[in-house]
Design a protein around this motif. Structure first.
Motif, PDB file in Angstrom:
ATOM      1  N   GLN A 157       0.831  -1.207   0.000  1.00 64.54           N
ATOM      2  CA  GLN A 157       0.000   0.000   0.000  1.00 64.54           C
ATOM      3  C   GLN A 157       0.867   1.259   0.000  1.00 64.54           C
ATOM      4  OE1 GLN A 157      -2.400  -0.738   3.455  1.00 64.54           O
ATOM      5  NE2 GLN A 157      -4.065  -1.635   2.253  1.00 64.54           N
ATOM      6  N   MET A 158       1.954   1.238   0.781  1.00 63.08           N
ATOM      7  CA  MET A 158       2.846   2.398   0.811  1.00 63.08           C
ATOM      8  C   MET A 158       3.568   2.566  -0.523  1.00 63.08           C
ATOM      9  SD  MET A 158       4.479   2.328   4.629  1.00 63.08           S
ATOM     10  CE  MET A 158       5.407   3.819   4.371  1.00 63.08           C
ATOM     11  N   ILE A 159       3.962   1.457  -1.117  1.00 65.92           N
ATOM     12  CA  ILE A 159       4.649   1.511  -2.409  1.00 65.92           C
ATOM     13  C   ILE A 159       3.696   2.039  -3.482  1.00 65.92           C
ATOM     14  CG2 ILE A 159       5.768   0.127  -4.199  1.00 65.92           C
ATOM     15  CD1 ILE A 159       6.687  -1.751  -1.895  1.00 65.92           C
ATOM     16  N   GLU A 160       2.470   1.549  -3.471  1.00 64.32           N
ATOM     17  CA  GLU A 160       1.467   2.008  -4.436  1.00 64.32           C
ATOM     18  C   GLU A 160       1.189   3.497  -4.264  1.00 64.32           C
ATOM     19  OE1 GLU A 160      -3.210   1.135  -5.215  1.00 64.32           O
ATOM     20  OE2 GLU A 160      -1.915  -0.610  -4.879  1.00 64.32           O
ATOM     21  N   GLN A 161       1.128   3.942  -3.016  1.00 62.39           N
ATOM     22  CA  GLN A 161       0.907   5.358  -2.740  1.00 62.39           C
ATOM     23  C   GLN A 161       2.070   6.195  -3.287  1.00 62.39           C
ATOM     24  OE1 GLN A 161       0.509   6.277   1.419  1.00 62.39           O
ATOM     25  NE2 GLN A 161      -0.358   8.280   1.022  1.00 62.39           N
ATOM     26  N   ALA A 162       3.292   5.703  -3.140  1.00 58.00           N
ATOM     27  CA  ALA A 162       4.457   6.426  -3.657  1.00 58.00           C
ATOM     28  C   ALA A 162       4.393   6.541  -5.178  1.00 58.00           C
ATOM     29  CB  ALA A 162       5.739   5.731  -3.216  1.00 58.00           C
ATOM     30  N   TYR A 163       3.991   5.463  -5.861  1.00 62.92           N
ATOM     31  CA  TYR A 163       3.861   5.527  -7.324  1.00 62.92           C
ATOM     32  C   TYR A 163       2.748   6.495  -7.735  1.00 62.92           C
ATOM     33  CZ  TYR A 163       7.312   2.061  -8.631  1.00 62.92           C
ATOM     34  OH  TYR A 163       8.495   1.401  -8.858  1.00 62.92           O
ATOM     35  N   LYS A 164       1.679   6.549  -6.973  1.00 59.38           N
ATOM     36  CA  LYS A 164       0.603   7.499  -7.286  1.00 59.38           C
ATOM     37  C   LYS A 164       1.077   8.938  -7.131  1.00 59.38           C
ATOM     38  CE  LYS A 164      -3.346   4.573  -6.271  1.00 59.38           C
ATOM     39  NZ  LYS A 164      -4.473   4.308  -5.362  1.00 59.38           N
ATOM     40  N   HIS A 165       2.029   9.163  -6.233  1.00 59.20           N
ATOM     41  CA  HIS A 165       2.588  10.503  -6.041  1.00 59.20           C
ATOM     42  C   HIS A 165       3.611  10.859  -7.117  1.00 59.20           C
ATOM     43  CE1 HIS A 165       0.707  10.416  -2.067  1.00 59.20           C
ATOM     44  NE2 HIS A 165       0.944  11.704  -2.006  1.00 59.20           N
ATOM     45  N   GLY A 166       4.048   9.868  -7.904  1.00 63.58           N
ATOM     46  CA  GLY A 166       4.895  10.186  -9.048  1.00 63.58           C
ATOM     47  C   GLY A 166       6.332   9.712  -9.007  1.00 63.58           C
ATOM     48  N   ILE A 167       6.688   8.744  -8.171  1.00 65.02           N
ATOM     49  CA  ILE A 167       8.069   8.275  -8.181  1.00 65.02           C
ATOM     50  C   ILE A 167       8.370   7.537  -9.489  1.00 65.02           C
ATOM     51  CG2 ILE A 167       8.370   8.096  -5.688  1.00 65.02           C
ATOM     52  CD1 ILE A 167       7.994   5.044  -5.992  1.00 65.02           C
TER      53      ILE A 167
END
Length: 173
Positions: A94-104
């Motif tokens: 979930q944290m990784i997915e959130q980071a990708y949604k933020h644009g990493i």
């Protein structure tokens, strides 16, 4: 010269990552900071020389964490094109997915062995070339002729050799 901004609150991790990067990547400068707030201060002060920059940052830092820092960077047109690699000790999806949604641009589990630090540096050197060409937009629109016209009309005969030799066609069954 290539510049890598390394933001991590763990001094030992910063040292090991910096050593691996300097050993593997030629002509590189690693700038270290302890948190996202200091990273943003540095980047806004050096905004003129960010064409060959990459940000490697920890997700969990004091003062301003990786996601907060990333949100600022990706919402600002001056900094949105800087590649950002996030790392953390967590493998929480979930944290990784959130980071990708933020644009990493990439996520990795923090290395723990010398071989993993070296692999991290090799991966950065291979997948994120820090010297990117700068493309300028044409001031006036151009009429589509030649290659563009052929491409839009699906007229393969008029395409240059280099294009159709590299395209793989699949037949429908």
């Amino acid at each position: 010269m290539k510049t890598i901004y390394l933001a991590d609150d763990d001094e030992d991790d910063r040292m090991l990552i910096r050593d691996a990067i300097e050993r593997v990547i030629e002509n590189v400068e690693v700038i270290e900071v302890e948190d996202g707030e200091k990273l943003l201060t540095l980047i806004t002060a050096n905004s003129n020389c960010l064409d060959s920059a990459l940000i490697l940052m920890d997700m969990n830092m004091p003062r301003k964490n990786g996601l907060e820092t990333l949100t600022f960077l990706k919402s600002n047109p001056k900094y949105e094109r800087i590649p950002v690699l996030m790392m953390s000790t967590t493998s929480n999806h979930q944290m990784i997915e959130q980071a990708y949604k933020h644009g990493i641009d990439g996520y990795m589990i923090k290395p723990v062995s010398e071989d993993e630090f070296t692999s991290l540096a090799e991966s950065i050197d291979t997948h994120f070339p820090l010297e990117r060409p700068v493309y300028k937009r044409s001031p006036k629109p151009r009429i589509a002729r030649g290659w563009n016209t052929a491409r839009w009309n699906n007229d393969v005969k008029n395409l240059p050799n280099f294009w159709w030799k590299t395209v793989t066609y699949s037949k429908k069954r």
